[in-house]
Scaffold this motif. Structure first.
Motif, mmCIF file in Angstrom:
data_model
loop_
_atom_site.group_PDB
_atom_site.id
_atom_site.type_symbol
_atom_site.label_atom_id
_atom_site.label_comp_id
_atom_site.label_asym_id
_atom_site.label_seq_id
_atom_site.Cartn_x
_atom_site.Cartn_y
_atom_site.Cartn_z
ATOM 1 N N ASN A 77 1.747 14.073 -9.389
ATOM 2 C CA ASN A 77 2.772 15.370 -9.675
ATOM 3 C C ASN A 77 3.119 15.446 -11.069
ATOM 4 O O ASN A 77 3.080 16.485 -11.537
ATOM 5 C CB ASN A 77 3.973 15.064 -8.760
ATOM 6 N N LYS A 78 3.374 14.384 -11.838
ATOM 7 C CA LYS A 78 3.694 14.469 -13.086
ATOM 8 C C LYS A 78 2.579 14.709 -14.033
ATOM 9 O O LYS A 78 2.845 15.945 -14.997
ATOM 10 C CB LYS A 78 4.300 13.186 -13.632
ATOM 11 N N VAL A 79 1.314 14.607 -13.479
ATOM 12 C CA VAL A 79 0.186 15.064 -14.347
ATOM 13 C C VAL A 79 0.047 16.392 -14.150
ATOM 14 O O VAL A 79 -0.241 17.327 -15.270
ATOM 15 C CB VAL A 79 -1.059 14.363 -14.056
ATOM 16 N N ILE A 80 0.288 16.904 -12.912
ATOM 17 C CA ILE A 80 0.292 18.403 -12.710
ATOM 18 C C ILE A 80 1.104 19.234 -13.433
ATOM 19 O O ILE A 80 0.635 20.141 -13.962
ATOM 20 C CB ILE A 80 0.158 18.522 -10.961
ATOM 21 N N GLU A 81 2.378 18.787 -13.324
ATOM 22 C CA GLU A 81 3.326 19.523 -14.220
ATOM 23 C C GLU A 81 2.989 19.680 -15.677
ATOM 24 O O GLU A 81 3.260 20.459 -16.445
ATOM 25 C CB GLU A 81 4.508 18.730 -13.931
ATOM 26 N N ASN A 132 0.876 -1.053 0.159
ATOM 27 C CA ASN A 132 0.189 0.128 -0.035
ATOM 28 C C ASN A 132 0.925 1.190 -0.007
ATOM 29 O O ASN A 132 0.574 2.122 -0.638
ATOM 30 C CB ASN A 132 -0.967 0.051 1.149
ATOM 31 N N SER A 133 1.943 1.177 0.742
ATOM 32 C CA SER A 133 2.902 2.503 0.734
ATOM 33 C C SER A 133 3.413 2.518 -0.627
ATOM 34 O O SER A 133 3.447 3.586 -0.942
ATOM 35 C CB SER A 133 3.778 2.170 2.109
ATOM 36 N N TRP A 134 3.912 1.366 -1.326
ATOM 37 C CA TRP A 134 4.642 1.631 -2.640
ATOM 38 C C TRP A 134 3.458 2.091 -3.641
ATOM 39 O O TRP A 134 3.655 3.130 -4.298
ATOM 40 C CB TRP A 134 4.865 0.333 -2.995
ATOM 41 N N VAL A 135 2.059 1.624 -3.468
ATOM 42 C CA VAL A 135 1.192 2.194 -4.473
ATOM 43 C C VAL A 135 1.025 3.863 -4.127
ATOM 44 O O VAL A 135 0.780 4.246 -5.278
ATOM 45 C CB VAL A 135 -0.145 1.401 -4.196
ATOM 46 N N PHE A 136 0.799 4.170 -2.877
ATOM 47 C CA PHE A 136 0.573 5.449 -2.634
ATOM 48 C C PHE A 136 1.578 6.158 -3.145
ATOM 49 O O PHE A 136 1.288 7.485 -3.657
ATOM 50 C CB PHE A 136 0.194 5.534 -1.283
ATOM 51 N N SER A 137 2.738 6.004 -2.912
ATOM 52 C CA SER A 137 4.204 6.722 -3.318
ATOM 53 C C SER A 137 3.869 6.798 -4.997
ATOM 54 O O SER A 137 4.318 7.874 -5.395
ATOM 55 C CB SER A 137 5.122 5.957 -2.997
#
Length: 73
Positions: free
Chosen positions: A38-42, A26-31
């Motif tokens: 962030n890439k989509v926003i950029e 779950n931690s990996w997926v959320f990361s």
């Protein structure tokens, strides 16, 4: 009685390891989702900036229409 206790302890360890593995997954997926977000926003910001530059060009039909709409009021 000790056999039952041993089985319970083994089952507990299996479930604990499974829960730990799921938490890591779950931690990996959320990361990865956060990085992708962030890439989509950029990319959206770059696309917006490019669109604004294109609209600012007077030879662009859409740009001329935008300028006419702004200054006709």
């Amino acid at each position: 009685m000790s056999d039952i206790a041993l089985l319970v302890a083994e089952e507990f360890e299996k479930r604990k390891d499974l829960a730990r593995g799921m938490a890591q997954f779950n931690s990996w997926v959320f990361s990865k989702a956060s990085t992708l977000g962030n890439k989509v926003i950029e990319e959206a910001i770059l696309l917006k900036d490019t669109a604004i530059k294109e609209l600012a060009k007077p030879e662009c039909t859409l740009g001329l229409a935008a300028v006419d709409g702004v200054f006709s009021a």
